[in-house]
Enzyme design. Sequence first.
Site, PDB file in Angstrom:
ATOM      1  N   LYS A   1     -12.145  -6.739  -3.006  1.00  0.00           N
ATOM      2  CA  LYS A   1     -13.231  -5.883  -2.516  1.00  0.00           C
ATOM      3  C   LYS A   1     -13.183  -4.496  -3.104  1.00  0.00           C
ATOM      4  O   LYS A   1     -14.187  -3.822  -3.210  1.00  0.00           O
ATOM      5  CB  LYS A   1     -13.084  -5.700  -0.999  1.00  0.00           C
ATOM      6  CG  LYS A   1     -13.607  -6.810  -0.177  1.00  0.00           C
ATOM      7  CD  LYS A   1     -13.168  -6.622   1.262  1.00  0.00           C
ATOM      8  CE  LYS A   1     -14.235  -5.956   2.076  1.00  0.00           C
ATOM      9  NZ  LYS A   1     -13.901  -5.900   3.509  1.00  0.00           N
TER      10      LYS A   1
ATOM     11  N   LYS B   1      -6.439 -12.323  -7.018  1.00  0.00           N
ATOM     12  CA  LYS B   1      -7.567 -12.674  -6.145  1.00  0.00           C
ATOM     13  C   LYS B   1      -8.755 -11.750  -6.370  1.00  0.00           C
ATOM     14  O   LYS B   1      -8.578 -10.590  -6.715  1.00  0.00           O
ATOM     15  CB  LYS B   1      -7.132 -12.558  -4.672  1.00  0.00           C
ATOM     16  CG  LYS B   1      -6.561 -13.848  -4.123  1.00  0.00           C
ATOM     17  CD  LYS B   1      -6.069 -13.657  -2.710  1.00  0.00           C
ATOM     18  CE  LYS B   1      -7.198 -13.508  -1.712  1.00  0.00           C
ATOM     19  NZ  LYS B   1      -6.719 -13.521  -0.323  1.00  0.00           N
TER      20      LYS B   1
ATOM     21  N   LYS C   1       0.824  -1.211   0.000  1.00  0.00           N
ATOM     22  CA  LYS C   1       0.000   0.000   0.000  1.00  0.00           C
ATOM     23  C   LYS C   1       0.855   1.257   0.000  1.00  0.00           C
ATOM     24  O   LYS C   1       0.517   2.233  -0.649  1.00  0.00           O
ATOM     25  CB  LYS C   1      -0.955   0.002   1.198  1.00  0.00           C
ATOM     26  CG  LYS C   1      -2.066  -1.028   1.039  1.00  0.00           C
ATOM     27  CD  LYS C   1      -3.188  -0.810   2.035  1.00  0.00           C
ATOM     28  CE  LYS C   1      -4.313  -1.811   1.789  1.00  0.00           C
ATOM     29  NZ  LYS C   1      -5.248  -1.893   2.905  1.00  0.00           N
TER      30      LYS C   1
END
Length: 325
Positions: free
Chosen positions: A196, A193, A112
């Site tokens: 969200k 993956k 991040k």
Amino acid sequence: MKKIVFSGIQPSGTIHLGNYLGALRNWTQMQDDYECIFSVVDLHSITVYQDPKALRRKIIDTAKIILALGIDPKKSTLFVQSDVPAHTQLYWILNTITKVPELELMTQYKDKASKNRSTMAGLLNYPVLMAADVLLYDTDIVPVGEDQRQHLEITRELARRFNDLYGKTFKTPEPLITKFGSKIMALDNPLQKMSKSAPSPYNYIALTDSPEVITDKIKKSVTDSETVIKYDPARKPGVSNLLTILSLVTNRDLKAVEESYFGENYGKLKIDTAQAVISFLSDFQKKFYSLSDDKVLSILKSGSKKINKIAQEKINEVYRKVGLK
Ligand code: TRP
């Protein structure tokens, strides 16, 4: 005495099929055998900016999703993290025994932080808050995805470090990492993956997607240019992902599912997968849409009332050990 389970979910992004099959399904299955505490970890979610109005809505909807998936407030405790001040109180204490370099080593932080020119301290300290969540309740077991393994290691290390310095106070929790099913891949890019926070909704199947949307997304999912249906994640990630989803939502053995598609075409696999996902989610969706916000809020209120007592006792003990009280 039942063992204590704690886990948290962020009210950010869109909760999707991968979250359910990978993590949330475990939660519902653990309720009878363990003393379960589940939290909507809103304070974690603001380590990345959230639109305030949308955040409040997402906190309620996340709790609603958890309840509709079968978390029973008579068996388990469900609460919102920011309703229990002891989390941030313990977070501060743990910060005083956490080394900056050990936080800088965390993979999730590095990922991040590398995307931003200036990184906020909250992002760096994220695992310390997570440690506080877990340690407050003498948690034995923490069901999480593989991506949280490092954070659990730091949690264990902080428990030991605090105990060494101030005397035995915390239990050292064990992670419970879901293996099969924890890796549902993105429909539009099966090498990554399901996410969200993906920019395109074609990445995931939201638990609240309508049957039409589910069918459309699965029909458009990325496969490959061959015609053979085979489970081979390295060579055929898209097809393998559909087979995995189909086997999980129908509760059938992956091998048996794969064999039943011998000689079939991709179109049939997609339609069948879509149908299976739709019926798998239908009970959940009925419950989700029938739960009122008021009902959810009242469940959250009694959850935090109950848990505040336990958390407050623990923070008092910690303050005494440290010499603050
Ligand atoms: N960091 C976790 C995640 O993103 C969420 C979380 C916060 C959590 N606190 C926790 C999970 C405590 C387990 C236990 O998935």
